[in-house]
Design a protein around this motif. Structure first.
Motif, PDB file in Angstrom:
ATOM      1  N   GLU A   1      75.414 -36.838  38.601  1.00  0.00           N
ATOM      2  CA  GLU A   1      76.609 -36.859  39.463  1.00  0.00           C
ATOM      3  C   GLU A   1      77.652 -37.837  38.928  1.00  0.00           C
ATOM      4  O   GLU A   1      78.836 -37.484  38.776  1.00  0.00           O
TER       5      GLU A   1
ATOM      6  N   THR B   1      79.108 -36.721  35.562  1.00  0.00           N
ATOM      7  CA  THR B   1      80.084 -35.636  35.745  1.00  0.00           C
ATOM      8  C   THR B   1      81.398 -36.201  36.282  1.00  0.00           C
ATOM      9  O   THR B   1      82.490 -35.799  35.848  1.00  0.00           O
TER      10      THR B   1
ATOM     11  N   THR C   1      84.985 -35.897  34.233  1.00  0.00           N
ATOM     12  CA  THR C   1      86.079 -35.171  34.888  1.00  0.00           C
ATOM     13  C   THR C   1      87.149 -36.135  35.435  1.00  0.00           C
ATOM     14  O   THR C   1      87.959 -35.754  36.264  1.00  0.00           O
ATOM     15  N   GLU C   2      87.106 -37.363  34.969  1.00  0.00           N
ATOM     16  CA  GLU C   2      88.109 -38.396  35.302  1.00  0.00           C
ATOM     17  C   GLU C   2      88.082 -38.826  36.765  1.00  0.00           C
ATOM     18  O   GLU C   2      89.015 -39.473  37.234  1.00  0.00           O
ATOM     19  N   GLN C   3      87.016 -38.480  37.493  1.00  0.00           N
ATOM     20  CA  GLN C   3      86.964 -38.914  38.895  1.00  0.00           C
ATOM     21  C   GLN C   3      86.771 -40.429  39.005  1.00  0.00           C
ATOM     22  O   GLN C   3      87.214 -41.041  39.973  1.00  0.00           O
TER      23      GLN C   3
ATOM     24  N   TYR D   1      81.889 -48.619  45.030  1.00  0.00           N
ATOM     25  CA  TYR D   1      81.875 -47.355  45.765  1.00  0.00           C
ATOM     26  C   TYR D   1      80.672 -46.483  45.396  1.00  0.00           C
ATOM     27  O   TYR D   1      80.099 -45.811  46.251  1.00  0.00           O
TER      28      TYR D   1
END
Lengths: 248, 261
Positions: free
Chosen positions: B121, B124, B128-130, B144
Motif C-alpha cells: 500500500e 504504491t 503514484t505520488e500520493q 500519517y
C-alpha cells in the motif's frame, strides 16, 4: 514572488538542473516547457521542498524556502499532480477536504464536506461524485478532483504538473479552461509544467523553456512564436531536426 | 597484496552495506517512535490500523493456532509414547504454544498478512505520488502512515498472541479429549497449573516485539520503494523477508533473555 537563483540538482552522475534562474511574479501564471526528462518535475519539487537542491537559492517573497516554517509555507500551496495522486482509501470528498479535516486548517466535518462539494461543483462535478472512491472515476474526473483539492484551502500558489497528460483533446480543453478561470478568479500565482502547447497558450502569462538543465528561454506567451530562439522554435513546432537531439 | 586488498574489499562491502542498512532502519524506527509519541495524533488512521492489524487478522491467527495446537498434541502423544510419557500432552502443548509457537506463528502470520499489505500500500502510494501529495497537504507521511501502523502492531499483536495461545491450547484440548482419551477437566487443570507468569509475560513481550518489527518493516520498505510495479513488488517481497527473519532472530534473543537464567 518565487525566485530561483543558480539552482543545481544532480542524481548521482546525472546533472538534471545546472543553474536555474527563474522569477515568477505574484499573481501570474508561469508555464515551464521542455522535453521529457529535462527536469521540469524536479524543478517544481525543489520549490516545494520535496527534493533538496544541491546548491542555489529558492525564495518565496524574499524568504529562503529551506528556512521557513514548513507547515505555514505549505499551507500557501496547492498542487495538481500528474496522475491526480488522489488517496485511494478515501472517498472523493475527503480527498478534496483533506486539509480541512486535519491540522491547522481543521473545520467541523460537515462544514469540510460542504466546502468539498462546493469545490467539486466549481470544477464541474456534481455532488453525487462526493461519496465515490477515486478508482470509480475516469481520468478526466480524477484530474478535476485533484484540481478541486488544490484549491480547497484557498491556496495562494498553485502548481500544476502535466495537467492534461493522458486526457483527450476535449477534456484537455476543459481542464485548461478551468485552470485559467480559477487562477484568474482567485488571483493565485500559478506554475504549470507541460509539453502540451495547447495548454501553454491557454494557461500561460509567461513561458520558460527548460533545456539541458538551464532556462533556455523565458518571456511572455505572446512572444512565443517570435522568440528567435532555435531551441524554442524546434520544441513548439515539434520538429525532429534542430539543435535539440531527438533521441536523448 | 592486491589479492588480499580485493578479498578484504569483498568482505568489507557487504558488511558496510549491512551496517548502513541497519543504521537506516534504526533511524527510521526512531522517527516512527518519535511521531507516535508527539501530537498531532490521527485517530481515524490509528483506529483503522488497529482494526486491520488486530481484528481482521483474527481468523488467520485463530485457525493457525487451532491446527498447530491440535497437531502438537498428536505429536507429543505419539513421541511421548516411546518413553511412556503420553500424560504430559497438556503441559507440553501449553508451554509450547505460550512460550514459542503462539508468538512465532502469530508473528509470521502478521508478517505474511500485514507486512505485505502495508508495504504494497505505501509503496504504491509512493510511486503514484500520493506520499508527495501528503507532504504538499501539510501532512507528515511518517505521522500519517507509519506511526498509526507501528502503534497498531505494538498494541494488537500481543493481543493476537494471547488469543492465539488460548486457541492453540484449545486445539490441543479438543484433540486430547476427543482423540487421545484425556479427561477434559484434568486436561485443563494440568494446563493451568503448569503455565507460569513468566511464560505469559514472555509471550506478550514477544508479541509486542514481533508486531513492531512486522509493521516497521512494511512501512520502511514501502517508503523506500523503487519505481514502478517492479519496485512495489521488490518492496513487498523485501519487507516480508526482512520481517520474517527479524522475527525469528528476535525470538531467539528474547527466549535467551527470558529462559536462559
Amino acid at each position: 514572488m518565487i525566485e530561483l537563483r543558480d539552482v543545481h540538482k544532480a542524481f548521482g552522475p546525472k546533472r538534471v538542473l545546472r543553474g536555474i534562474d527563474l522569477t515568477i511574479a505574484q499573481g501570474t501564471s508561469m508555464v515551464v516547457i521542455g522535453g521529457s526528462g529535462t527536469g521540469k518535475s524536479v524543478l517544481l519539487k525543489c520549490i516545494l521542498g520535496l527534493i533538496t537542491p544541491d546548491s542555489g537559492a529558492i525564495t518565496l517573497d524574499g524568504q529562503d524556502v529551506a528556512r521557513v516554517e514548513r507547515d505555514a509555507f505549505l499551507a500557501r500551496f496547492g498542487m495538481l499532480f500528474q496522475g491526480g495522486a488522489l488517496f485511494d482509501s478515501l472517498p472523493v470528498w475527503q480527498n478534496v477536504a483533506f486539509r480541512l479535516l486535519r491540522g491547522s486548517l481543521k473545520r467541523p466535518r460537515a462544514e469540510a464536506r460542504e466546502i468539498a462539494i462546493e469545490k467539486l461543483r466549481r470544477v464541474g462535478l456534481t455532488a453525487d461524485v462526493a461519496d465515490l472512491y477515486p478508482a470509480e472515476l475516469s481520468g478526466g474526473m480524477q484530474k478535476r478532483v485533484g484540481l478541486a483539492r488544490a484549491i480547497a484551502a484557498e491556496a495562494e500558489i498553485i502548481f500544476f504538473d502535466e495537467p492534461t497528460a493522458g486526457l483527450d483533446p476535449i477534456m484537455s480543453g476543459v481542464i485548461n479552461d478551468l485552470i485559467r478561470e480559477i487562477v484568474t478568479e482567485i488571483g493565485a500565482t500559478a506554475m504549470t509544467i507541460t509539453h502540451d502547447m495547447t495548454s501553454v497558450r491557454a494557461i500561460a502569462d509567461n513561458v520558460a523553456m527548460l533545456h539541458d538543465g538551464v532556462i533556455q528561454w523565458t518571456g511572455p506567451v505572446a512572444d512565443l512564436d517570435d522568440s528567435g530562439d532555435p531551441y524554442l522554435d524546434q520544441f513548439i513546432h515539434g520538429r525532429a531536426e534542430g539543435p535539440i537531439e531527438a533521441v536523448r | 597484496m592486491s589479492r588480499i586488498a580485493a578479498l578484504l574489499a569483498a568482505i568489507g562491502r557487504p558488511v558496510l552495506a549491512a551496517l548502513a542498512a541497519l543504521g537506516r532502519v534504526s533511524i527510521f524506527a526512531g522517527r516512527a517512535l518519535g511521531h507516535m509519541l508527539r501530537p498531532p495524533f490521527y485517530l481515524r488512521e490509528i483506529a483503522g490500523a488497529l482494526l486491520n492489524v488486530g481484528y481482521f487478522s483474527l481468523p488467520v491467527v485463530g485457525l493457525t493456532a487451532f491446527f498447530t495446537g491440535g497437531a502438537l498434541a498428536l505429536q507429543i502423544y505419539s513421541g511421548g509414547a516411546r518413553f511412556n510419557a503420553e500424560a504430559v500432552v497438556p503441559q507440553i502443548v501449553a508451554i509450547g504454544m505460550v512460550r514459542e509457537l503462539g508468538p512465532v506463528l502469530v508473528g509470521l502470520m502478521i508478517a505474511a498478512r500485514v507486512t505485505s499489505s502495508i508495504a504494497a500500500e505505501i509503496a504504491t502510494m509512493k510511486v503514484t505520488e500520493q506520499i508527495d501529495a501528503l507532504v504538499t497537504l501539510s501532512t507528515h507521511p511518517m505521522k500519517y502512515l507509519t506511526a498509526p501502523r507501528v502503534f497498531a502492531g505494538l498494541v494488537m499483536v500481543p493481543v493476537l498472541v494471547g488469543i492465539g495461545d488460548v486457541i492453540g491450547i484449545m486445539g490441543g484440548h479438543v484433540v486430547g479429549t476427543r482423540s487421545l482419551g484425556f479427561n477434559p477437566a484434568t486436561y485443563l487443570h494440568n494446563t493451568v497449573n503448569f503455565i507460569e507468569a513468566r511464560d505469559i509475560v514472555s509471550s506478550l513481550v514477544k508479541g509486542a516485539a514481533f508486531g513492531f518489527i512486522a509493521t516497521l518493516m512494511g512501512c520502511y520498505y514501502g517508503m523506500n520503494t523503487g519505481r514502478g510495479a517492479a519496485g512495489v513488488g521488490r518492496a513487498t517481497k523485501g519487507a516480508v523477508e526482512a520481517a520474517a527473519v527479524l522475527i525469528l532472530a528476535a525470538n531467539f534473543l528474547l527466549t535467551s533473555i527470558f529462559f536462559s537464567i
